[in-house]
Design an enzyme around this catalytic site. Sequence first.
Site, PDB file in Angstrom:
ATOM      1  CE  LYS A 107      -2.604   3.419   1.584  1.00  0.00           C
ATOM      2  NZ  LYS A 107      -2.051   4.759   1.914  1.00  0.00           N
ATOM      3  N   GLY A 140       4.578   3.872  10.443  1.00  0.00           N
ATOM      4  CA  GLY A 140       3.799   5.109  10.393  1.00  0.00           C
ATOM      5  C   GLY A 140       3.440   5.613  11.775  1.00  0.00           C
ATOM      6  CB  SER A 141       0.861   7.984  12.786  1.00  0.00           C
ATOM      7  OG  SER A 141      -0.365   7.454  12.282  1.00  0.00           O
ATOM      8  N   GLY A 156      -2.802   5.557  13.012  1.00  0.00           N
ATOM      9  CA  GLY A 156      -2.991   4.748  11.814  1.00  0.00           C
ATOM     10  C   GLY A 156      -2.579   3.308  12.022  1.00  0.00           C
ATOM     11  N   GLY A 157      -1.442   3.108  12.665  1.00  0.00           N
ATOM     12  CA  GLY A 157      -0.969   1.750  12.913  1.00  0.00           C
ATOM     13  C   GLY A 157      -1.872   0.987  13.849  1.00  0.00           C
ATOM     14  CD  GLU A 196       9.639   2.162  12.859  1.00  0.00           C
ATOM     15  OE1 GLU A 196       9.991   3.352  12.909  1.00  0.00           O
ATOM     16  OE2 GLU A 196      10.157   1.319  12.098  1.00  0.00           O
ATOM     17  CB  CYS A 232      11.286   6.238  13.053  1.00  0.00           C
ATOM     18  SG  CYS A 232      12.622   5.226  12.382  1.00  0.00           S
ATOM     19  CD  GLU A 261       7.188  10.091  16.830  1.00  0.00           C
ATOM     20  OE1 GLU A 261       8.080  10.058  15.966  1.00  0.00           O
ATOM     21  OE2 GLU A 261       6.330   9.183  16.953  1.00  0.00           O
TER      22      GLU A 261
END
Length: 504
Positions: free
Chosen positions: A166, A221-222, A225-226, A245, A282, A370
């Site tokens: 994706k 990603g975030s 979203g994750g 992650e 990251c 973060e």
Amino acid sequence: MAVPVWSVDPRTGKQREQVAVEATAAEVDAAVRAAARAIPALADRSVRSRLLRAAAGALEESAAAVIAAADAETALGVPRLTGELARTAYQLRAFAEVVDEGAFLDVIIDHADPAAQPIPRPDLRRMKIPLGVVAVYAASNFPLAFSVPGGDTASALAAGCPVVVKAHPDHPATSALCTELLRAAAVSVGLPADTVVTLHGFQAGVELVRHPLVAAAGFTGSVPGGRALYDAAAARPQPIPFYGELGSLNPVVVTPDAAAERAEQIGAGLAGSFTLGVGQFCTKPGLVLAPAGQDGDRLVAALTAAAGEAAPGVLLDARMRDNFLKGAASRVALPGVSAPVVPAGEGETGVRPGFVTVAAPDLDESLLEECFGPLTVVVRYGSAAELAAVLDRLPGNLTATAHLGSAEAAQEGGSAAALLARLTALAGRVLVDGWPTGVAVAPAQHHGGPYPATTSTSTSVGATAIERWLRPVAYQDTPPALLPLELRDANPLGVPRRVDGTLS
């Protein structure tokens, strides 16, 4: 109605070109089924290693075009992206070597022993096999190394799993170009082009993780979203592993002895680390615990000078810029917080790095979240108890760093050893007297950590990343003619094995 997917220049905010349209549910289904049909062709380890080497070569041969596309879409700069392409090609070849060696199969053979106690032992032979189609969710901040040709894709292909990527909306043209290169590499070694497929669109990502033929997923990603995709993977009628992650503060602890010895060096090094890549790594050090007092003041003064001279930069997209500016403003406005260098906007699309300081007793919970971009938080602690209290509040991280004095670093069983033990509980990689930005691709690397850094105990960088896409199978009392070649006594493929307790 088809939804267009546009490539956007973050330096101007202008659309560059339409790359694709967002995939429909039917197109996601077709893509996954096409990838699944490639599974039998990937059974041959030798063709997998050839694919990985061909993909690395294709990237290098098209380096100028790939780097130009990535820079136009991310503003990360040609030097940075040149290094990232080299890293990505190296990573592909490193997994080819893993495949050729075969140790990742973890072959164990225990011959039958009728005299074994407490009961007779049957003939048992165990190895690992690929899971099936892997969904890969590309990262925004690494358009190559953590995207279409990146580590998740490379390790999945090495394991024998076809990949459906994706693509990230911040670099769709780069993703399309890299997809073409990987598909051509697959065909060049006799594999189906659909060994690698790329999709675009938010809803396509949701449909992908729900597809019954998808056996596992990798995500960078975030946290929001994750976590949404992780929950979707777990809520399936047949749940699948989701290797995400998500987010990390990457705390740094500067001891009083370290500050006394080299405050200026640490302050300058911190500025270079948290502003690297416009703070979009990251592993950016987002929380730094420095001692109160004169030595800590020297560190902050050096950090102020270096951060104040740091160049402005452009974030990956306008949404990230808006979030950065809002997050920075909210942190600066907190009670007890000061901003020796104020993070701010620069022109219509740029940002300027900055940092805030706060005394440990005044540390607000929002400062432990973060903030993506060039901002860090310096917490001044006045005692070991204050330091411990802050560490007790931290979530899981990818990294944790200790800057130590020379004498305490050389002492076994002292305060430095206790600090490293505490940091080990917080992170997957513990550093001493260095900076976490930059993740070496090496067999011993671990890029992961306790939640929310990642959703598993696995790594996404290094040779053992392949383990995510495998599962063990044991064959009991199976006739030799029916065993996989790797499990036969003659070991015709020459893979490393443990036989009756002995490595061979």
